[in-house]
Design an enzyme around this catalytic site. Sequence first.
Site, PDB file in Angstrom:
ATOM      1  N   LYS A 126       0.852  -1.188   0.000  1.00 30.91           N
ATOM      2  CA  LYS A 126       0.000   0.000   0.000  1.00 30.91           C
ATOM      3  C   LYS A 126       0.885   1.234   0.000  1.00 30.91           C
ATOM      4  O   LYS A 126       1.946   1.241   0.622  1.00 30.91           O
ATOM      5  CB  LYS A 126      -0.873   0.009   1.273  1.00 30.91           C
ATOM      6  N   GLY A 230     -24.713   4.141  -1.597  1.00 32.81           N
ATOM      7  CA  GLY A 230     -23.697   4.688  -2.493  1.00 32.81           C
ATOM      8  C   GLY A 230     -23.972   4.262  -3.916  1.00 32.81           C
ATOM      9  O   GLY A 230     -24.020   3.066  -4.239  1.00 32.81           O
ATOM     10  N   GLY A 232     -22.232   5.636  -6.656  1.00 33.56           N
ATOM     11  CA  GLY A 232     -21.161   6.296  -7.410  1.00 33.56           C
ATOM     12  C   GLY A 232     -20.747   5.445  -8.601  1.00 33.56           C
ATOM     13  O   GLY A 232     -21.575   4.778  -9.225  1.00 33.56           O
ATOM     14  N   ASN A 233     -19.456   5.443  -8.897  1.00 34.85           N
ATOM     15  CA  ASN A 233     -18.970   4.708 -10.071  1.00 34.85           C
ATOM     16  C   ASN A 233     -19.367   3.240 -10.025  1.00 34.85           C
ATOM     17  O   ASN A 233     -19.885   2.698 -10.995  1.00 34.85           O
ATOM     18  CB  ASN A 233     -17.437   4.798 -10.136  1.00 34.85           C
ATOM     19  N   VAL A 234     -19.131   2.598  -8.880  1.00 34.67           N
ATOM     20  CA  VAL A 234     -19.443   1.171  -8.778  1.00 34.67           C
ATOM     21  C   VAL A 234     -20.946   0.962  -8.588  1.00 34.67           C
ATOM     22  O   VAL A 234     -21.562   0.129  -9.262  1.00 34.67           O
ATOM     23  CB  VAL A 234     -18.667   0.501  -7.618  1.00 34.67           C
TER      24      VAL A 234
HETATM   25  P1  NAD Z   1     -17.369   6.778  -5.799  1.00 34.77           P
HETATM   26  O1  NAD Z   1     -16.732   7.885  -5.037  1.00 34.77           O
HETATM   27  O2  NAD Z   1     -17.585   6.922  -7.269  1.00 34.77           O
HETATM   28  O3  NAD Z   1     -18.805   6.423  -5.158  1.00 34.77           O
HETATM   29  C1  NAD Z   1     -19.085   6.474  -3.797  1.00 34.77           C
HETATM   30  C2  NAD Z   1     -20.469   7.102  -3.694  1.00 34.77           C
HETATM   31  O4  NAD Z   1     -20.901   7.009  -2.352  1.00 34.77           O
HETATM   32  C3  NAD Z   1     -20.481   8.579  -4.074  1.00 34.77           C
HETATM   33  O5  NAD Z   1     -21.482   8.827  -5.034  1.00 34.77           O
HETATM   34  C4  NAD Z   1     -20.774   9.274  -2.749  1.00 34.77           C
HETATM   35  O6  NAD Z   1     -21.527  10.461  -2.916  1.00 34.77           O
HETATM   36  C5  NAD Z   1     -21.540   8.207  -2.027  1.00 34.77           C
HETATM   37  N1  NAD Z   1     -21.570   8.322  -0.567  1.00 34.77           N
HETATM   38  C6  NAD Z   1     -20.593   8.748   0.268  1.00 34.77           C
HETATM   39  N2  NAD Z   1     -21.030   8.691   1.543  1.00 34.77           N
HETATM   40  C7  NAD Z   1     -22.288   8.194   1.502  1.00 34.77           C
HETATM   41  C8  NAD Z   1     -23.256   7.899   2.495  1.00 34.77           C
HETATM   42  N3  NAD Z   1     -23.019   8.102   3.793  1.00 34.77           N
HETATM   43  N4  NAD Z   1     -24.441   7.399   2.106  1.00 34.77           N
HETATM   44  C9  NAD Z   1     -24.705   7.186   0.788  1.00 34.77           C
HETATM   45  N5  NAD Z   1     -23.824   7.459  -0.190  1.00 34.77           N
HETATM   46  C10 NAD Z   1     -22.624   7.955   0.164  1.00 34.77           C
HETATM   47  O7  NAD Z   1     -16.509   5.477  -5.476  1.00 34.77           O
HETATM   48  P2  NAD Z   1     -16.578   4.083  -6.233  1.00 34.77           P
HETATM   49  O8  NAD Z   1     -15.467   4.023  -7.207  1.00 34.77           O
HETATM   50  O9  NAD Z   1     -17.959   3.822  -6.661  1.00 34.77           O
HETATM   51  O10 NAD Z   1     -16.187   3.093  -5.043  1.00 34.77           O
HETATM   52  C11 NAD Z   1     -17.097   2.793  -4.021  1.00 34.77           C
HETATM   53  C12 NAD Z   1     -16.414   1.988  -2.942  1.00 34.77           C
HETATM   54  O11 NAD Z   1     -15.894   0.788  -3.489  1.00 34.77           O
HETATM   55  C13 NAD Z   1     -15.222   2.694  -2.305  1.00 34.77           C
HETATM   56  O12 NAD Z   1     -15.156   2.320  -0.945  1.00 34.77           O
HETATM   57  C14 NAD Z   1     -14.039   2.117  -3.058  1.00 34.77           C
HETATM   58  O13 NAD Z   1     -12.847   2.153  -2.280  1.00 34.77           O
HETATM   59  C15 NAD Z   1     -14.500   0.696  -3.252  1.00 34.77           C
HETATM   60  N6  NAD Z   1     -13.881   0.040  -4.421  1.00 34.77           N
HETATM   61  C16 NAD Z   1     -14.000   0.586  -5.649  1.00 34.77           C
HETATM   62  C17 NAD Z   1     -13.439  -0.055  -6.750  1.00 34.77           C
HETATM   63  C18 NAD Z   1     -13.579   0.512  -8.134  1.00 34.77           C
HETATM   64  O14 NAD Z   1     -13.317  -0.212  -9.096  1.00 34.77           O
HETATM   65  N7  NAD Z   1     -13.993   1.756  -8.274  1.00 34.77           N
HETATM   66  C19 NAD Z   1     -12.730  -1.262  -6.580  1.00 34.77           C
HETATM   67  C20 NAD Z   1     -12.642  -1.816  -5.300  1.00 34.77           C
HETATM   68  C21 NAD Z   1     -13.218  -1.143  -4.226  1.00 34.77           C
END
Ligand code: NAD
Length: 438
Positions: A126, A230, A232-234
């Site tokens: 990390k 949440g 977001g992207n995922v």
């Molecule tokens: P992102 O920032 O695009 O999405 C996170 C979403 O959660 C955002 O839209 C944000 O507004 C929302 N959010 C934050 N606090 C909140 C709450 N209290 N209640 C409801 N919504 C809330 O991130 P992402 O890329 O979608 O990743 C999501 C999670 O998955 C993260 O923890 C990330 O570390 C983990 N992750 C992502 C990937 C990936 O490929 N992007 C891979 C492994 C793990």
Amino acid sequence: MVDPVVLRPRAFADHLRSIGRSRAYAVTDPQSGNIKVSDPALAGLGDFLRTSPDFHGHEGVFLGVGRESGALFGAFVHDTRRGQAQGGLRFWPYPTLAGFLSDGLRLAQGMTRKNALAGIWWGGGKGLIARDPDAPFRDPAYRRTIYREYASFCTSLRGVYLTAEDAGTGPADMAEVFAQTRFVTCIPAAVGGSGNPSPATAKGVVCAMEGALDHLGLGTLAGKRIVLQGTGNVGSAMIDELLARDVASVLGSDISGERLASLRERYAGANVELRLREGDDHSILSEPCDVLAPNALGGILNPETIPTITAKVICGAANNQLLAEERDANALRDRGIVYVPDFLANRMGIVSCANEQYGYVDDDPAIQRHFGREWDNSVFKVTQQTLRLAAAEGITTAAAASRIADELAGHEHPIWGHRGAAIIRTLVDARWHEGACP
Ligand code: NAD
């Protein structure tokens, strides 16, 4: 003598400079298990590691100070038996060096497990940059400097640690890193990277949901109600995957009104409800559903939230969902909730970046096999293997996944063996800590 771990990261960086250094290390002797620090003045660093609950024989902790930014850098190398220590770079504020070290140690071990369970020939590591609250961390010029400095820090480590994107770090930052080091993955598509990993992550999590439901004799996702914290992207990509599998309904929450507005437009007419929530309002977790997917925050499964959860299965993308692993995994089991460990379910983000240097083919079989049900190491099958082991041994699913992962982590890289250990020896012999950080 100053106890370095109680210092703020910036003060520790200044302390390091005051003893004439801009680099420091603590490495574990593979034979004796003894921890050796680079300078006698940093004995406190070794003492901290020796007693830290997050230290699990990590092969090395490497620290550096950016010449221009003065920021503290860390590269945490947990286990390199499967290959280079890989894990994303987090740009985050830490009140003390102790907090910085604990986070790096814990996350690096998590990456060893995630990579091993995904069948990738990488070890776990990390990267951290301590974000100074007084620094202009949003300023593009400052970010350019700091990420370039960090990249050169990685170069100096001769490839024992391979960095990538993580919390606080974006694609533009990764492009700066890639400009200064080859020891990086998950780089932008414009320079040959694999692009946004989120759709793959979402699909992998959904495969894990299917594995868990099937294991429980609950059939497929068709007709089920799914709740997402949440979107977001995922989370948003997950909605597409779920609708394609004929779920009965999806309820999603987010703290971003803008995000929800665009999703409402996208899913108009589908059985998708979207709710705006304040950051500290976690009531969405108590909504009745078949599967709950935490896709936003770490530490969300804790003594406050667990008693309110009624879902049969928890399976989401967020990293480190359990606030205290053993305690909270036990609490979920006691409530009869099947928790699919995050590092098992969300592996596809890293899998999609893992083979960037080998080029690309359409419908890449090296990726697709993770989504299927034929390959023993597919997300579906490993989820079932984990849940079976937990049931057979009466242990939590988190403990079962860790047990499988720790066994796999001991398999040495088929071509390079335990080369990371040799690189660390080389760094120590070459007196890496006496070099200047760029
Ligand atoms: P992102 O920032 O695009 O999405 C996170 C979403 O959660 C955002 O839209 C944000 O507004 C929302 N959010 C934050 N606090 C909140 C709450 N209290 N209640 C409801 N919504 C809330 O991130 P992402 O890329 O979608 O990743 C999501 C999670 O998955 C993260 O923890 C990330 O570390 C983990 N992750 C992502 C990937 C990936 O490929 N992007 C891979 C492994 C793990």
